[in-house]
Design a protein around this motif. Structure first.
Motif, mmCIF file in Angstrom:
data_model
loop_
_atom_site.group_PDB
_atom_site.id
_atom_site.type_symbol
_atom_site.label_atom_id
_atom_site.label_comp_id
_atom_site.label_asym_id
_atom_site.label_seq_id
_atom_site.Cartn_x
_atom_site.Cartn_y
_atom_site.Cartn_z
ATOM 1 N N HIS A 167 17.564 -3.139 3.296
ATOM 2 C CA HIS A 167 17.929 -4.084 4.340
ATOM 3 C C HIS A 167 16.851 -5.164 4.375
ATOM 4 N N PRO A 168 17.224 -6.430 4.301
ATOM 5 C CA PRO A 168 16.229 -7.495 4.339
ATOM 6 C C PRO A 168 15.447 -7.463 5.641
ATOM 7 N N LEU A 169 14.239 -7.950 5.582
ATOM 8 C CA LEU A 169 13.411 -7.997 6.776
ATOM 9 C C LEU A 169 13.973 -8.976 7.782
ATOM 10 N N ARG A 170 13.868 -8.618 9.016
ATOM 11 C CA ARG A 170 14.264 -9.486 10.108
ATOM 12 C C ARG A 170 12.985 -10.048 10.727
ATOM 13 N N PRO A 171 13.074 -11.213 11.359
ATOM 14 C CA PRO A 171 11.866 -11.796 11.948
ATOM 15 C C PRO A 171 11.153 -10.863 12.920
ATOM 16 N N TRP A 172 11.895 -10.123 13.714
ATOM 17 C CA TRP A 172 11.250 -9.234 14.681
ATOM 18 C C TRP A 172 10.480 -8.118 13.978
ATOM 19 N N GLN A 173 10.949 -7.708 12.794
ATOM 20 C CA GLN A 173 10.226 -6.673 12.055
ATOM 21 C C GLN A 173 8.884 -7.190 11.566
ATOM 22 N N VAL A 174 8.856 -8.435 11.136
ATOM 23 C CA VAL A 174 7.598 -9.022 10.674
ATOM 24 C C VAL A 174 6.634 -9.160 11.844
ATOM 25 N N ARG A 175 7.142 -9.629 12.985
ATOM 26 C CA ARG A 175 6.273 -9.822 14.145
ATOM 27 C C ARG A 175 5.717 -8.507 14.678
ATOM 28 N N GLN A 176 6.491 -7.438 14.615
ATOM 29 C CA GLN A 176 6.063 -6.166 15.180
ATOM 30 C C GLN A 176 5.284 -5.294 14.201
ATOM 31 N N ARG A 177 5.224 -5.682 12.951
ATOM 32 C CA ARG A 177 4.591 -4.845 11.924
ATOM 33 C C ARG A 177 3.105 -4.656 12.223
ATOM 34 N N ARG A 178 2.647 -3.422 12.174
ATOM 35 C CA ARG A 178 1.238 -3.077 12.352
ATOM 36 C C ARG A 178 0.831 -2.215 11.163
ATOM 37 N N PHE A 179 -0.366 -2.426 10.678
ATOM 38 C CA PHE A 179 -0.861 -1.688 9.518
ATOM 39 C C PHE A 179 -1.903 -0.669 9.955
ATOM 40 N N ARG A 180 -1.974 0.410 9.195
ATOM 41 C CA ARG A 180 -2.970 1.445 9.471
ATOM 42 C C ARG A 180 -4.362 0.942 9.117
ATOM 43 N N SER A 181 -5.349 1.504 9.788
ATOM 44 C CA SER A 181 -6.733 1.187 9.446
ATOM 45 C C SER A 181 -7.108 1.928 8.176
ATOM 46 N N THR A 182 -8.122 1.451 7.538
ATOM 47 C CA THR A 182 -8.597 2.121 6.326
ATOM 48 C C THR A 182 -9.319 3.409 6.708
ATOM 49 N N PRO A 183 -9.565 4.286 5.736
ATOM 50 C CA PRO A 183 -10.269 5.533 6.047
ATOM 51 C C PRO A 183 -11.656 5.266 6.626
ATOM 52 N N LEU A 184 -12.232 6.303 7.201
ATOM 53 C CA LEU A 184 -13.559 6.185 7.815
ATOM 54 C C LEU A 184 -14.562 5.601 6.832
ATOM 55 N N GLY A 185 -15.454 4.799 7.367
ATOM 56 C CA GLY A 185 -16.479 4.208 6.529
ATOM 57 C C GLY A 185 -16.095 2.835 6.004
ATOM 58 N N ARG A 186 -14.836 2.458 6.162
ATOM 59 C CA ARG A 186 -14.398 1.134 5.708
ATOM 60 C C ARG A 186 -13.795 0.401 6.892
ATOM 61 N N ARG A 187 -13.877 -0.904 6.841
ATOM 62 C CA ARG A 187 -13.321 -1.715 7.924
ATOM 63 C C ARG A 187 -12.081 -2.428 7.431
ATOM 64 N N GLY A 188 -11.184 -2.732 8.346
ATOM 65 C CA GLY A 188 -10.019 -3.520 7.998
ATOM 66 C C GLY A 188 -8.761 -2.698 7.830
ATOM 67 N N LEU A 189 -7.795 -3.268 7.117
ATOM 68 C CA LEU A 189 -6.494 -2.654 6.915
ATOM 69 C C LEU A 189 -6.394 -2.106 5.501
ATOM 70 N N ASP A 190 -5.434 -1.219 5.306
ATOM 71 C CA ASP A 190 -5.208 -0.644 3.981
ATOM 72 C C ASP A 190 -4.675 -1.746 3.058
ATOM 73 N N PRO A 191 -5.444 -2.158 2.057
ATOM 74 C CA PRO A 191 -5.028 -3.274 1.208
ATOM 75 C C PRO A 191 -3.725 -3.017 0.462
ATOM 76 N N GLN A 192 -3.477 -1.798 0.049
ATOM 77 C CA GLN A 192 -2.250 -1.498 -0.678
ATOM 78 C C GLN A 192 -1.030 -1.676 0.228
ATOM 79 N N GLU A 193 -1.127 -1.184 1.454
ATOM 80 C CA GLU A 193 -0.020 -1.300 2.387
ATOM 81 C C GLU A 193 0.263 -2.768 2.731
ATOM 82 N N VAL A 194 -0.783 -3.537 2.939
ATOM 83 C CA VAL A 194 -0.617 -4.956 3.241
ATOM 84 C C VAL A 194 0.004 -5.670 2.042
ATOM 85 N N GLY A 195 -0.463 -5.367 0.846
ATOM 86 C CA GLY A 195 0.076 -5.994 -0.357
ATOM 87 C C GLY A 195 1.553 -5.689 -0.559
#
Length: 107
Positions: free
Chosen positions: A27-55
């Motif tokens: 199913h193609p992405l809808r605008p509300w899905q893009v706006r509501q999307r949240r990414f997991r944090s990286t494992p302990l010891g690293r800051r930011g978001l999971d680069p693979q998931e964001v990619g």
């Protein structure tokens, strides 16, 4: 609430059309899905978001946008084709009226 989303999902039509080679489950992405999307944090010891998931998400957004822009380009080409055909028809009608001035407007 889940039942509502399942039913709503069944009613959705694909914006990609019958020539798309994606599976029926996609199913193609809808605008509300893009706006509501949240990414997991990286494992302990690293800051930011999971680069693979964001990619992966960005690849999906890019694919959907490419499909929309392709459909828009096809639509514009079809509109131009119809406008050109209408102009040719109008020119032919004008020439025919000028060639035979005794003939009144047809209705």
């Amino acid at each position: 609430m889940r039942v509502f989303f399942r039913r709503a999902g069944r009613r959705q039509r694909s914006v990609l059309g019958p020539t798309c080679y994606r599976s029926a489950a996609y199913h193609p992405l809808r605008p509300w899905q893009v706006r509501q999307r949240r990414f997991r944090s990286t494992p302990l010891g690293r800051r930011g978001l999971d680069p693979q998931e964001v990619g992966e998400f960005l690849d999906r957004v890019a694919g959907d946008l490419a499909a929309v822009y392709d459909a828009l380009a096809r639509s514009r080409r079809e509109t131009d084709r119809v406008k050109d055909a209408l102009r040719r028809w109008q020119s032919e009608q004008t020439r025919a009226r000028q060639a035979d001035p005794d003939q009144g407007p047809r209705r």
